[in-house]
Design a protein around this motif. Structure first.
Motif, PDB file in Angstrom:
ATOM      1  N   PRO A   1       0.751  -1.183  -0.386  1.00 46.99           N
ATOM      2  CA  PRO A   1       0.087   0.051   0.257  1.00 46.99           C
ATOM      3  C   PRO A   1       0.762   1.206   0.079  1.00 46.99           C
ATOM      4  O   PRO A   1       1.831   1.264   0.533  1.00 46.99           O
ATOM      5  CB  PRO A   1      -0.853  -0.277   1.425  1.00 46.99           C
ATOM      6  N   GLY A   2       0.432   2.161  -0.636  1.00 48.98           N
ATOM      7  CA  GLY A   2       1.104   3.470   0.249  1.00 48.98           C
ATOM      8  C   GLY A   2       0.691   4.901   0.893  1.00 48.98           C
ATOM      9  O   GLY A   2      -0.881   4.667   1.420  1.00 48.98           O
TER      10      GLY A   2
ATOM     11  N   SER B   1       4.928  11.501  -0.423  1.00 49.16           N
ATOM     12  CA  SER B   1       4.021   9.181  -0.426  1.00 49.16           C
ATOM     13  C   SER B   1       5.336   8.371  -0.690  1.00 49.16           C
ATOM     14  O   SER B   1       6.586   8.566  -1.304  1.00 49.16           O
ATOM     15  CB  SER B   1       3.312   9.055  -1.346  1.00 49.16           C
TER      16      SER B   1
ATOM     17  N   LYS C   1      -5.225   9.850  -3.590  1.00 52.45           N
ATOM     18  CA  LYS C   1      -3.562   9.400  -4.097  1.00 52.45           C
ATOM     19  C   LYS C   1      -3.750  10.713  -5.023  1.00 52.45           C
ATOM     20  O   LYS C   1      -3.828  10.532  -5.648  1.00 52.45           O
ATOM     21  CB  LYS C   1      -4.224   8.131  -4.604  1.00 52.45           C
TER      22      LYS C   1
ATOM     23  N   ASP D   1       5.746   4.074  -0.878  1.00 49.22           N
ATOM     24  CA  ASP D   1       4.975   2.622  -0.643  1.00 49.22           C
ATOM     25  C   ASP D   1       5.397   1.218   0.322  1.00 49.22           C
ATOM     26  O   ASP D   1       6.960   1.596   0.933  1.00 49.22           O
ATOM     27  CB  ASP D   1       5.024   1.853  -1.645  1.00 49.22           C
TER      28      ASP D   1
ATOM     29  N   GLU E   1      -2.566   6.073   5.121  1.00 46.47           N
ATOM     30  CA  GLU E   1      -3.120   4.946   4.253  1.00 46.47           C
ATOM     31  C   GLU E   1      -3.624   5.691   3.077  1.00 46.47           C
ATOM     32  O   GLU E   1      -4.693   6.524   3.184  1.00 46.47           O
ATOM     33  CB  GLU E   1      -3.643   3.888   4.176  1.00 46.47           C
TER      34      GLU E   1
END
Length: 67
Positions: A2-3, A19, A50, A21, A44
């Motif tokens: 997940p990022g 951000s 995003k 990962d 998250e």
């Protein structure tokens, strides 16, 4: 993997957003500390949040509008 979006402060007190990962938020915090940053918040990333950046006075990217 997940990022995660983060807000951190560097040694000069400048706020940095970005951000990463990673497996979990603890790994993100560990990575930021290793890079000399103090994490303020780690979230998250979902499909809707995003890396979307709307700033006043800047052009809105077509990708951001489509989301």
């Amino acid at each position: 993997m997940p990022g995660f979006s983060y807000v951190a402060v560097d040694q000069a007190g400048k706020e940095i957003k970005g951000s990463i990962d990673a497996e979990n938020s603890e790994r993100v915090a560990e990575t930021l500390r290793r890079d000399g940053l103090l994490p303020l918040s780690i979230k998250e990333q979902g499909v809707l949040n995003k890396e979307i950046d709307f700033a006043i006075g800047k052009k809105v990217k077509p990708r951001d509008l489509s989301v």
